[in-house]
Design an enzyme around this catalytic site. Structure first.
Site: not given
Length: 425
Positions: A154, A157, A212, A282, A356
């Site tokens: 993405h 990020e 994104r 991420h 994440e």
């Protein structure tokens, strides 16, 4: 962008929210918003007051999490301006770097560590940019196990891409003094893709910081980009995604339709059945996610993966007291299909984790540069624990270690025999 705010509120009285034109950050699709859920959303400056009034009228509690996103964006740019020259001696791992600097850094890493590192092209993007990856490990005539890591799937990020660079740096800096890493590099090759979504990442620097998707034209050029983490052949297009090309979670016209996705699939399938682990990096949320996103039913290796991830989260907390939550994507985050981690699990890769990274909401995708170092330190520490588990349970002893012990034993035995016969005479 200037003046845009991000709000958080609790949907306790509103029912399902039906405003897909808002830029949802958590969750990323409107269908995953329910009564009682916490929602993060970016609100254009021109609509902030109206949004507040609507929330007040509905008696929905909320708070402003980021007063002005442009301030954070400007801070990221300012931090980068301090370190434009690219050399390994001065490379600053605590700022965000544009893609040309990252690619130059990769060249220098390869040149400086030729005994361990080879530099390859995974594929090319729609805009004809190369997607580079490292293969890190001692050369071997025998087939080795593999650990694959994708970062920057993405575009917005940025911390994920910064972590990939940090990971490479730490592996190369520590292995000489770390027996675990030395052994891993002799028995495992690390395949690291620092910027998978190269077109999108460039676009997030030049045009839209919060972009994104990738940049492939869709619907006869009426819109652009596919969410690459919805494009893998793992229950593609079934849940937690969109078939509308204007939506940020657009899954593409078909599974693995995108050049980036095809490139990952091609390499991983070439490496099978020797891939031990797939890691996809991420932000944000501070989570260690397990498959699956498209169903509650766990993966075959769910118990071992859960216990290991919980230990990794505990180890991570020791560094800077950060709390990472562990669980399956569909259980603790939201439903999603077509992710690289789920695809990896479907490919019978034993360990498949989605990290994440920081933070848990204060900055979201605009994590300040000063957060890079502590984020990377804690996550790398947790991964070392995972590697230790893999070494203990899935890697055998190094070749030559048993021979060395045997040789030493034979030398001692010969010495003892000689003494015995000398005494007998």
């Amino acid at each position: 962008m200037e003046g845009d705010q991000r709000m958080l509120w609790d949907l306790t009285t509103m029912g399902r929210w039906k405003k897909p034109q808002l830029d949802l950050w958590k969750p990323d699709i409107a269908e995953e918003i329910y009564i009682g859920n916490e929602v993060h959303v970016r609100v254009p400056a021109t609509h902030t007051q109206q949004m507040k009034e609507n929330l007040f009228q509905q008696n929905i509690p909320f708070k402003i999490m980021i007063e002005d996103l442009q301030i954070l964006i400007d801070r990221s740019s300012a931090s980068h301006s301090k370190a434009r020259a690219v050399s390994l001696e001065t490379y600053d791992y605590t700022v965000y770097h544009p893609i040309d600097e990252i690619y130059e850094w990769m060249e220098q890493i390869k040149d400086a560590h030729g005994n361990l590192v080879t530099h390859h092209i995974l594929g090319h993007t729609y805009e004809e940019r190369p997607i580079f990856y490292f293969k890190i490990g001692f050369p071997s005539a025998k087939t080795k196990k593999a650990i694959f890591m994708d970062c920057g799937i993405h575009a917005r990020e940025w911390i994920a891409i910064a972590y990939c660079q940090w990971f490479v740096k730490e592996i190369l800096n520590q292995y000489r003094e770390d027996p675990l890493l030395t052994k891993m590099l002799k028995q495992v090759d690390f395949y690291v893709v620092p910027v998978l979504n190269a077109d999108g990442y460039v676009y997030s620097w030049t045009d839209d910081r919060l972009w994104r998707k990738n940049r492939s034209p869709q619907d006869n050029g009426t819109c652009f980009g596919v969410d690459l983490n919805r494009n893998f052949d793992s229950q593609w297009g079934t849940i937690g995604t969109s078939h509308d090309c204007e939506v940020i979670t657009y899954c593409g016209p078909s599974s693995a339709s995108e050049l980036e996705t095809k490139a990952v699939v091609r390499l991983v399938e070439q490496l099978q059945p020797n891939v031990l682990m797939y890691l996809t990096i991420h932000s944000y949320g501070q989570l260690i996610l397990l498959p699956y996103g498209y169903k509650y039913f766990p993966s075959v290796n769910h118990y071992e993966m859960t216990k290991l991830a919980e230990r990794a989260a505990e180890k991570l907390k020791e560094e800077h007291d950060s709390i990472y939550v562990v669980g399956s994507t569909a259980v603790i985050l939201y439903y999603t299909s077509g992710s690289s981690a789920d695809w990896a699990a479907d490919e019978d890769i034993r360990f498949s984790y989605t990290y994440e990274l920081r933070d848990d909401g204060e900055y979201g995708f605009e994590l300040p540069a000063e957060e890079i170092k502590p984020t990377c330190e804690e996550v790398f520490t947790s991964m070392l624990l995972i590697f230790d588990h893999i070494d203990e349970h899935y890697l055998g002893p190094l070749e030559g270690s048993a021979v060395a012990v045997t040789s030493a034993s034979l030398t001692f035995l010969s010495f003892a025999v000689c003494i015995y016969f000398a005494l007998m005479q």
